[in-house]
Scaffold this active site. Structure first.
Site, PDB file in Angstrom:
ATOM      1  N   THR A 162       0.825  -1.207   0.000  1.00 56.96           N
ATOM      2  CA  THR A 162       0.000   0.000   0.000  1.00 56.96           C
ATOM      3  C   THR A 162       0.863   1.263   0.000  1.00 56.96           C
ATOM      4  O   THR A 162       0.552   2.234  -0.683  1.00 56.96           O
ATOM      5  CB  THR A 162      -0.955   0.004   1.212  1.00 56.96           C
ATOM      6  OG1 THR A 162      -1.749  -1.186   1.172  1.00 56.96           O
ATOM      7  CG2 THR A 162      -1.865   1.218   1.214  1.00 56.96           C
ATOM      8  N   CYS A 163       1.953   1.229   0.730  1.00 51.33           N
ATOM      9  CA  CYS A 163       2.846   2.389   0.803  1.00 51.33           C
ATOM     10  C   CYS A 163       3.449   2.708  -0.558  1.00 51.33           C
ATOM     11  O   CYS A 163       3.585   3.873  -0.926  1.00 51.33           O
ATOM     12  CB  CYS A 163       3.966   2.133   1.814  1.00 51.33           C
ATOM     13  SG  CYS A 163       3.375   1.734   3.468  1.00 51.33           S
ATOM     14  N   SER A 164       3.802   1.670  -1.308  1.00 51.21           N
ATOM     15  CA  SER A 164       4.475   1.858  -2.598  1.00 51.21           C
ATOM     16  C   SER A 164       3.522   2.073  -3.766  1.00 51.21           C
ATOM     17  O   SER A 164       3.846   2.797  -4.700  1.00 51.21           O
ATOM     18  CB  SER A 164       5.357   0.647  -2.904  1.00 51.21           C
ATOM     19  OG  SER A 164       6.425   0.589  -1.983  1.00 51.21           O
TER      20      SER A 164
END
Length: 189
Positions: A76-78
């Site tokens: 999700t962060c990337s």
């Protein structure tokens, strides 16, 4: 709701403060960083030079954004979170934001590689909370020992004006990014 959002809430409550003494976690205390609080004079690490930066000094005299993620290179962060700030950087600047910072409990070498992989250089400055000291003190730590090997940052975003937290949103589910994305933040600036 919009009232909760304006007050700095994002469907979930902030975590509690936990302090580390000689490698041991002490019992949780009912304190956390909240809207209206001044950032603590803690040091984080930035860049391959491993430059120590003081939070109070870093955010003095400007209106900036600090967003936190559970981990560099995580799905999700990337795929969503960091790219939203890279994509909307110019829109944030147009709304009076001086700088955008990303914080994770990762080493500065991983943060630099993640920045490079996402084209964040010159847009999002990467800060490493290598021992989770800031996120613990701020009540923004998340125990992901079972997945990522230890304490990590909750997924959050702050608007900071001259070192004072003016808005703070925390995702209730760290695997999802909704209220902490740049496009959502733009609506409240």
């Amino acid at each position: 709701s919009s009232i909760m959002h304006r007050l700095g809430f994002c469907a979930g409550q902030l975590g509690s403060l936990r302090l580390r003494l000689a490698g041991q976690l002490l019992p949780a205390r009912a304190m956390s960083l909240k809207v209206g609080d001044k950032l603590p004079a803690m040091e984080l690490v930035e860049g391959l030079e491993m430059k120590k930066v003081n939070l109070q000094e870093l955010f003095a005299g400007q209106r900036s954004i600090l967003f936190g993620v559970p981990g560099a290179f995580t799905p999700t962060c990337s795929r969503v979170h960091l790219p939203s700030y890279v994509r909307d950087y110019d829109k944030l600047k147009a709304k009076g934001i001086s700088q955008v910072f990303c914080l994770a409990v990762n080493d500065p070498f991983v943060m630099q590689a993640w920045s490079d992989a996402n084209g964040a250089e010159g847009k999002v400055r990467m800060l490493s909370d290598t021992q989770a000291i800031f996120v613990e003190a701020a009540g923004l730590s998340l125990d992901l020992s079972h997945l990522l090997g230890g304490l990590r940052a909750k997924r959050f975003v702050m608007v900071i004006e001259d070192g004072v937290v003016k808005q703070l949103d925390v995702e209730p589910d760290p695997t999802k990014a909704t209220c902490t994305l740049a496009d959502q933040l733009l609506q409240s600036l």
